[in-house]
Write a protein that holds these residues in place. Structure first.
Motif, PDB file in Angstrom:
ATOM      1  N   VAL A   1       0.854  -1.191   0.000  1.00  0.00           N
ATOM      2  CA  VAL A   1       0.000   0.000   0.000  1.00  0.00           C
ATOM      3  C   VAL A   1       0.891   1.243   0.000  1.00  0.00           C
ATOM      4  O   VAL A   1       1.736   1.411   0.888  1.00  0.00           O
ATOM      5  N   LEU A   2       0.699   2.097  -0.997  1.00  0.00           N
ATOM      6  CA  LEU A   2       1.427   3.363  -1.078  1.00  0.00           C
ATOM      7  C   LEU A   2       0.436   4.507  -0.891  1.00  0.00           C
ATOM      8  O   LEU A   2      -0.514   4.664  -1.658  1.00  0.00           O
ATOM      9  N   ALA A   3       0.658   5.301   0.151  1.00  0.00           N
ATOM     10  CA  ALA A   3      -0.175   6.482   0.415  1.00  0.00           C
ATOM     11  C   ALA A   3       0.565   7.719  -0.079  1.00  0.00           C
ATOM     12  O   ALA A   3       1.775   7.850   0.113  1.00  0.00           O
ATOM     13  N   TYR A   4      -0.159   8.607  -0.723  1.00  0.00           N
ATOM     14  CA  TYR A   4       0.442   9.840  -1.224  1.00  0.00           C
ATOM     15  C   TYR A   4      -0.619  10.934  -1.208  1.00  0.00           C
ATOM     16  O   TYR A   4      -1.809  10.666  -1.098  1.00  0.00           O
ATOM     17  N   GLN A   5      -0.181  12.176  -1.310  1.00  0.00           N
ATOM     18  CA  GLN A   5      -1.128  13.293  -1.348  1.00  0.00           C
ATOM     19  C   GLN A   5      -1.766  13.368  -2.741  1.00  0.00           C
ATOM     20  O   GLN A   5      -1.095  13.745  -3.706  1.00  0.00           O
ATOM     21  N   TRP A   6      -3.075  13.038  -2.893  1.00  0.00           N
ATOM     22  CA  TRP A   6      -3.981  12.553  -1.865  1.00  0.00           C
ATOM     23  C   TRP A   6      -4.702  11.355  -2.470  1.00  0.00           C
ATOM     24  O   TRP A   6      -5.766  11.482  -3.061  1.00  0.00           O
ATOM     25  N   GLY A   7      -4.053  10.212  -2.375  1.00  0.00           N
ATOM     26  CA  GLY A   7      -4.633   9.007  -2.956  1.00  0.00           C
ATOM     27  C   GLY A   7      -3.948   7.754  -2.450  1.00  0.00           C
ATOM     28  O   GLY A   7      -3.029   7.802  -1.618  1.00  0.00           O
ATOM     29  N   TRP A   8      -4.407   6.627  -2.977  1.00  0.00           N
ATOM     30  CA  TRP A   8      -3.899   5.323  -2.550  1.00  0.00           C
ATOM     31  C   TRP A   8      -3.555   4.480  -3.778  1.00  0.00           C
ATOM     32  O   TRP A   8      -4.280   4.468  -4.765  1.00  0.00           O
ATOM     33  N   GLU A   9      -2.450   3.754  -3.671  1.00  0.00           N
ATOM     34  CA  GLU A   9      -2.055   2.806  -4.718  1.00  0.00           C
ATOM     35  C   GLU A   9      -1.829   1.448  -4.063  1.00  0.00           C
ATOM     36  O   GLU A   9      -1.130   1.346  -3.057  1.00  0.00           O
ATOM     37  N   PHE A  10      -2.417   0.419  -4.645  1.00  0.00           N
ATOM     38  CA  PHE A  10      -2.350  -0.925  -4.080  1.00  0.00           C
ATOM     39  C   PHE A  10      -1.689  -1.870  -5.089  1.00  0.00           C
ATOM     40  O   PHE A  10      -2.166  -1.982  -6.224  1.00  0.00           O
ATOM     41  N   SER A  11      -0.635  -2.533  -4.654  1.00  0.00           N
ATOM     42  CA  SER A  11       0.084  -3.466  -5.522  1.00  0.00           C
ATOM     43  C   SER A  11      -0.019  -4.865  -4.941  1.00  0.00           C
ATOM     44  O   SER A  11       0.120  -5.051  -3.718  1.00  0.00           O
ATOM     45  N   TYR A  12      -0.211  -5.843  -5.825  1.00  0.00           N
ATOM     46  CA  TYR A  12      -0.384  -7.239  -5.418  1.00  0.00           C
ATOM     47  C   TYR A  12       0.790  -8.044  -5.974  1.00  0.00           C
ATOM     48  O   TYR A  12       0.773  -8.458  -7.150  1.00  0.00           O
ATOM     49  N   PRO A  13       1.845  -8.259  -5.171  1.00  0.00           N
ATOM     50  CA  PRO A  13       3.053  -8.927  -5.667  1.00  0.00           C
ATOM     51  C   PRO A  13       2.791 -10.308  -6.263  1.00  0.00           C
ATOM     52  O   PRO A  13       3.447 -10.700  -7.234  1.00  0.00           O
ATOM     53  N   GLU A  14       1.841 -11.052  -5.705  1.00  0.00           N
ATOM     54  CA  GLU A  14       1.579 -12.398  -6.201  1.00  0.00           C
ATOM     55  C   GLU A  14       1.039 -12.379  -7.627  1.00  0.00           C
ATOM     56  O   GLU A  14       1.236 -13.334  -8.386  1.00  0.00           O
ATOM     57  N   ALA A  15       0.345 -11.301  -7.992  1.00  0.00           N
ATOM     58  CA  ALA A  15      -0.298 -11.253  -9.305  1.00  0.00           C
ATOM     59  C   ALA A  15       0.310 -10.207 -10.236  1.00  0.00           C
ATOM     60  O   ALA A  15      -0.096 -10.098 -11.394  1.00  0.00           O
ATOM     61  N   ASN A  16       1.256  -9.413  -9.725  1.00  0.00           N
ATOM     62  CA  ASN A  16       1.859  -8.335 -10.516  1.00  0.00           C
ATOM     63  C   ASN A  16       0.784  -7.386 -11.045  1.00  0.00           C
ATOM     64  O   ASN A  16       0.754  -7.032 -12.226  1.00  0.00           O
ATOM     65  N   VAL A  17      -0.124  -7.005 -10.145  1.00  0.00           N
ATOM     66  CA  VAL A  17      -1.242  -6.128 -10.482  1.00  0.00           C
ATOM     67  C   VAL A  17      -1.203  -4.912  -9.573  1.00  0.00           C
ATOM     68  O   VAL A  17      -0.842  -5.017  -8.394  1.00  0.00           O
TER      69      VAL A  17
END
Length: 253
Positions: A128-144
């Motif tokens: 989970v990457l938090a930044y001004q002002w939003g969220w990014e979600f990465s799934y290492p198992e699926a490369n998504v």
């Protein structure tokens, strides 16, 4: 005498009502632990609060016309009793809170530190990457990677690896009982085990600038079959985009 009996009956009624006020079914293991602690504290606090208020009302009524009050008579036995009762209540509250805080879903960092190796190696991981002002979600198992939409499987342990790109943020998912501050330059851990598929809200719970109020996201909990299908669809979409981009580059050359 009748008034005293009424006070006792009202206290018993309060205990009965608190027992009936059971919370709705929790959506995760985290939420269930928090709700159970709240219920335990309610069972103690409600009768005590009612007893104190009724005692106050009794004192006001009993001594309302007392123009010449007498000094309070010392009663060591009574003082020892209420001191011991208060101590017992505080010990109960402390132990109950400690048990919940020691839960690996509530405080995963403490559980990780006390266990050799990776205590959560079998968990499903999401970066989970938090930044001004939003969220990014990465799934290492699926490369998504997704934005503003977190998708996790139900009935499976999930570990969030939390990072901030700029200032202090905090991930907060009330229905799943997840809350953790996120500090720049550090990777923090949060953990959950959702039990009810559905959609839930995710918020930033730390004031992080002018766009803080709109820093929200949707959490989607899917059963394992639906989650696997979602991962396959996302992977296929990403591959198609990559192939299209490479084709355009080759054509341009």
């Amino acid at each position: 005498m009748r008034l005293r009996r009424s006070l006792v009956r009202l206290c018993l009624l309060a205990v009965g009502l608190s027992a009936l006020a059971a919370p709705a079914a929790a959506q995760s293991v985290n939420r269930a632990a928090i709700d159970e602690l709240n219920a335990q504290l309610l069972y103690v606090a409600l009768p005590l609060a009612l007893f104190v208020e009724l005692t106050l009302v009794y004192a006001i009524y009993r001594f309302r016309d007392n123009d010449d009050p007498s000094p309070t008579v010392d009663d060591p036995a009574l003082e020892i009793t209420w001191t011991a009762a208060t101590g017992a209540i505080l010990v109960f509250v402390g132990i109950s809170a400690f048990v919940v805080m020691a839960n690996p879903y509530i405080t995963p960092a403490a559980a990780q530190a006390s266990t050799p190796g990776d205590a959560f190696a079998d968990d499903h991981e999401v970066d989970v990457l938090a930044y001004q002002w939003g969220w990014e979600f990465s799934y290492p198992e699926a490369n998504v990677t997704t934005e503003e939409r977190l998708v996790i499987p139900a009935n499976r342990n999930v570990t969030f690896r939390l990072r901030s790109a700029d200032v202090i943020h905090a991930i907060y998912i009330p229905d799943l009982g997840v809350k953790q501050d996120i500090f720049p330059g550090r990777t923090l851990t949060a953990r959950t085990h959702a039990t009810e598929p559905g959609e839930y809200r995710l918020y930033c719970a730390e004031l992080c600038g002018s766009g803080h109020s709109r820093m929200n996201a949707t959490v989607v909990v899917k059963n394992q079959t639906a989650y696997d299908a979602w991962v396959e669809n996302q992977t296929a979409t990403a591959e198609n985009r990559t192939a299209t981009t490479e084709s355009r580059i080759a054509t341009a050359r």
